[in-house]
Design an enzyme around this catalytic site. Structure first.
Site, PDB file in Angstrom:
ATOM      1  CB  SER A  14     -34.962  74.463 117.758  1.00 33.75           C
ATOM      2  OG  SER A  14     -34.757  74.154 119.124  1.00 33.75           O
ATOM      3  CB  SER A  16     -34.690  74.106 122.556  1.00 36.15           C
ATOM      4  OG  SER A  16     -33.985  72.913 122.364  1.00 36.15           O
ATOM      5  CB  THR A  61     -27.981  72.636 118.009  1.00 35.68           C
ATOM      6  OG1 THR A  61     -28.147  71.379 117.366  1.00 35.68           O
ATOM      7  CG2 THR A  61     -28.736  73.721 117.264  1.00 35.68           C
ATOM      8  CE  LYS A  65     -24.785  69.856 119.750  1.00 35.69           C
ATOM      9  NZ  LYS A  65     -25.289  68.522 120.095  1.00 35.69           N
ATOM     10  CD  GLU A  77     -12.886  65.657 134.102  1.00 34.24           C
ATOM     11  OE1 GLU A  77     -13.508  65.872 135.148  1.00 34.24           O
ATOM     12  OE2 GLU A  77     -12.225  64.623 133.880  1.00 34.24           O
ATOM     13  CG  ASN A  86     -25.192  70.252 125.075  1.00 34.21           C
ATOM     14  OD1 ASN A  86     -24.604  70.565 126.112  1.00 34.21           O
ATOM     15  ND2 ASN A  86     -26.311  69.557 125.076  1.00 34.21           N
ATOM     16  CG  ASP A 101     -25.724  66.657 123.375  1.00 37.78           C
ATOM     17  OD1 ASP A 101     -26.891  67.021 123.628  1.00 37.78           O
ATOM     18  OD2 ASP A 101     -25.043  67.162 122.452  1.00 37.78           O
ATOM     19  CG  ASN A 149     -19.797  55.749 110.785  1.00 33.55           C
ATOM     20  OD1 ASN A 149     -20.986  56.025 110.883  1.00 33.55           O
ATOM     21  ND2 ASN A 149     -18.923  56.570 110.219  1.00 33.55           N
TER      22      ASN A 149
HETATM   23  P1  NAP Z   1     -23.506  63.826 112.352  1.00 36.42           P
HETATM   24  O1  NAP Z   1     -22.375  64.273 113.179  1.00 36.42           O
HETATM   25  O2  NAP Z   1     -23.742  64.450 111.011  1.00 36.42           O
HETATM   26  O3  NAP Z   1     -23.334  62.224 112.143  1.00 36.42           O
HETATM   27  C1  NAP Z   1     -24.201  61.518 111.273  1.00 36.42           C
HETATM   28  C2  NAP Z   1     -23.927  60.019 111.372  1.00 36.42           C
HETATM   29  O4  NAP Z   1     -24.930  59.354 110.583  1.00 36.42           O
HETATM   30  C3  NAP Z   1     -22.571  59.579 110.806  1.00 36.42           C
HETATM   31  O5  NAP Z   1     -22.114  58.452 111.515  1.00 36.42           O
HETATM   32  C4  NAP Z   1     -22.936  59.203 109.375  1.00 36.42           C
HETATM   33  O6  NAP Z   1     -22.069  58.234 108.794  1.00 36.42           O
HETATM   34  C5  NAP Z   1     -24.286  58.549 109.585  1.00 36.42           C
HETATM   35  N1  NAP Z   1     -25.106  58.521 108.372  1.00 36.42           N
HETATM   36  C6  NAP Z   1     -25.735  59.585 107.802  1.00 36.42           C
HETATM   37  N2  NAP Z   1     -26.395  59.171 106.694  1.00 36.42           N
HETATM   38  C7  NAP Z   1     -26.165  57.831 106.583  1.00 36.42           C
HETATM   39  C8  NAP Z   1     -26.570  56.829 105.654  1.00 36.42           C
HETATM   40  N3  NAP Z   1     -27.370  57.129 104.614  1.00 36.42           N
HETATM   41  N4  NAP Z   1     -26.167  55.554 105.846  1.00 36.42           N
HETATM   42  C9  NAP Z   1     -25.369  55.245 106.913  1.00 36.42           C
HETATM   43  N5  NAP Z   1     -24.938  56.139 107.817  1.00 36.42           N
HETATM   44  C10 NAP Z   1     -25.329  57.418 107.650  1.00 36.42           C
HETATM   45  O7  NAP Z   1     -24.901  63.981 113.119  1.00 36.42           O
HETATM   46  P2  NAP Z   1     -25.159  63.926 114.703  1.00 36.42           P
HETATM   47  O8  NAP Z   1     -25.178  65.277 115.250  1.00 36.42           O
HETATM   48  O9  NAP Z   1     -24.248  62.899 115.274  1.00 36.42           O
HETATM   49  O10 NAP Z   1     -26.683  63.405 114.743  1.00 36.42           O
HETATM   50  C11 NAP Z   1     -27.009  62.078 114.398  1.00 36.42           C
HETATM   51  C12 NAP Z   1     -28.472  61.764 114.714  1.00 36.42           C
HETATM   52  O11 NAP Z   1     -28.700  61.880 116.110  1.00 36.42           O
HETATM   53  C13 NAP Z   1     -29.488  62.695 114.032  1.00 36.42           C
HETATM   54  O12 NAP Z   1     -30.583  61.910 113.617  1.00 36.42           O
HETATM   55  C14 NAP Z   1     -29.920  63.624 115.147  1.00 36.42           C
HETATM   56  O13 NAP Z   1     -31.230  64.090 114.980  1.00 36.42           O
HETATM   57  C15 NAP Z   1     -29.836  62.687 116.339  1.00 36.42           C
HETATM   58  N6  NAP Z   1     -29.627  63.429 117.603  1.00 36.42           N
HETATM   59  C16 NAP Z   1     -30.590  63.322 118.553  1.00 36.42           C
HETATM   60  C17 NAP Z   1     -30.442  64.006 119.742  1.00 36.42           C
HETATM   61  C18 NAP Z   1     -31.495  63.880 120.807  1.00 36.42           C
HETATM   62  O14 NAP Z   1     -31.542  64.737 121.697  1.00 36.42           O
HETATM   63  N7  NAP Z   1     -32.325  62.863 120.771  1.00 36.42           N
HETATM   64  C19 NAP Z   1     -29.305  64.793 119.962  1.00 36.42           C
HETATM   65  C20 NAP Z   1     -28.326  64.871 118.966  1.00 36.42           C
HETATM   66  C21 NAP Z   1     -28.517  64.172 117.775  1.00 36.42           C
HETATM   67  P3  NAP Z   1     -20.764  58.699 107.947  1.00 36.42           P
HETATM   68  O15 NAP Z   1     -19.691  58.968 108.945  1.00 36.42           O
HETATM   69  O16 NAP Z   1     -20.483  57.533 107.083  1.00 36.42           O
HETATM   70  O17 NAP Z   1     -21.168  59.921 107.164  1.00 36.42           O
END
Ligand code: NAP
Length: 275
Positions: A14, A16, A61, A65, A77, A86, A101, A149
């Site tokens: 992290s 953070s 995280t 969450k 809300e 978060n 977020d 998706n």
């Molecule tokens: P999550 O709940 O595990 O969701 C993952 C998503 O990615 C799902 O839609 C999954 O599809 C898809 N996915 C994973 N592997 C894949 C593949 N090989 N091909 C196609 N789709 C795939 O994770 P999350 O918490 O939403 O996080 C998602 C991303 O956002 C991560 O990269 C994370 O680092 C980033 N993020 C960034 C921030 C920021 O502050 N910038 C904050 C939060 C998250 P399926 O449903 O088909 O499994």
């Protein structure tokens, strides 16, 4: 002195603590932020410890969450609409869950687009981050906010949720690729393209609309394969650093009542990422 932190599992990488501690120091606040590695089986005890140890605020995280909501005294809300927390604010032992977020992402996006009014937006991915962002963006007057998706059932479930606020349909990734010229803003919320798999991209951009915005929640690397390809096609690109910084800044302000310096926080994170 106030103690703050982030709980997750695992939590080792992290950024953070660095981001918040630099800001505490710069603002001469006698606070300290640390990372707590909390196994899911210990979550209830960890939240009870927040009260006992008088930890003033936490970020939450993966994977906590959603489950953490069971142990808090109040859910605001925004967190209730998103269905996840978060950020926890400790007000004299009364623990309030919120979610920064979606708002953090929105604020970051609004640094490169004027408004989302009447825009057609598509989210690639339907996980936790997609749900937070969709819940916030869908209330900004968008013309449509669609979801594509890999797993169809998850896209459909998210579309059903978003339809409470805005027009939303679920698509297969292949259909999204073919219909991409319909969208003004494309947002990758999947982990595809994240380090070390930097040569991967979640969709092809052959049908990208001229002048579209392509945004990626990933910030490691700072410029994913998707963003490289979008830039080559003349799109406006936007990475995940801003979301990370703004979600943290919003939490910081809720805990301390003080607005942190966004540029300084951005600088700390980008330097750490080697940018
Ligand atoms: P999550 O709940 O595990 O969701 C993952 C998503 O990615 C799902 O839609 C999954 O599809 C898809 N996915 C994973 N592997 C894949 C593949 N090989 N091909 C196609 N789709 C795939 O994770 P999350 O918490 O939403 O996080 C998602 C991303 O956002 C991560 O990269 C994370 O680092 C980033 N993020 C960034 C921030 C920021 O502050 N910038 C904050 C939060 C998250 P399926 O449903 O088909 O499994």
């Amino acid at each position: 002195m106030g103690i703050y932190g982030v709980i997750g599992y695992p939590i080792a990488h992290s950024m953070s603590p660095l981001m918040h501690n630099r800001e505490f120091q710069a603002l001469k606040l006698d606070h300290y932020y640390t990372a707590f590695n909390i196994h899911p089986d210990d979550l209830a005890k960890a939240i009870e410890s927040v009260r006992i140890l008088e930890i003033r605020g936490l970020n939450v995280t993966l994977p906590h969450k959603v489950k953490v909501m069971d142990y808090l005294d109040e859910i605001d809300e925004e967190a209730r609409l998103i269905g996840a927390v978060n950020t926890i604010i400790n007000r004299d032992g009364h623990l309030i869950g919120t979610n920064t977020d979606g708002e953090g992402y929105l604020r970051s996006l609004l640094t490169i687009v004027d408004s989302l009014y009447a825009k057609k937006v598509i989210l690639i991915g339907a996980g936790g981050a997609a749900r937070a962002i969709a819940t916030t963006l869908a209330r900004q007057g968008v013309q449509a906010l669609d979801v594509a998706n890999r797993t169809a059932a998850k896209a459909e479930e998210l579309a059903k949720h978003v339809n409470r606020f805005a027009d939303c349909k679920a698509l297969a990734l292949k259909d999204a690729e073919e219909q991409l010229e319909n969208y003004d803003i494309i947002i990758n919320t999947t982990s595809v393209g994240m380090s070390p798999n930097v040569e991967e991209a979640p969709i092809r951009l052959d049908h990208l609309k001229t002048g579209a915005v392509v945004s990626d929640l990933i910030y490691n690397p700072l410029k994913t394969k998707l963003l490289q390809q979008a830039e080559e096609k003349g799109a406006v690109i936007h990475n995940g650093v801003g979301m990370f910084v703004y979600q943290g800044a919003l939490a910081f302000e809720k805990w301390t009542g003080i607005k942190p310096n966004i540029e300084r926080m951005m600088d700390t994170v980008i330097k750490k990422l080697g940018g």
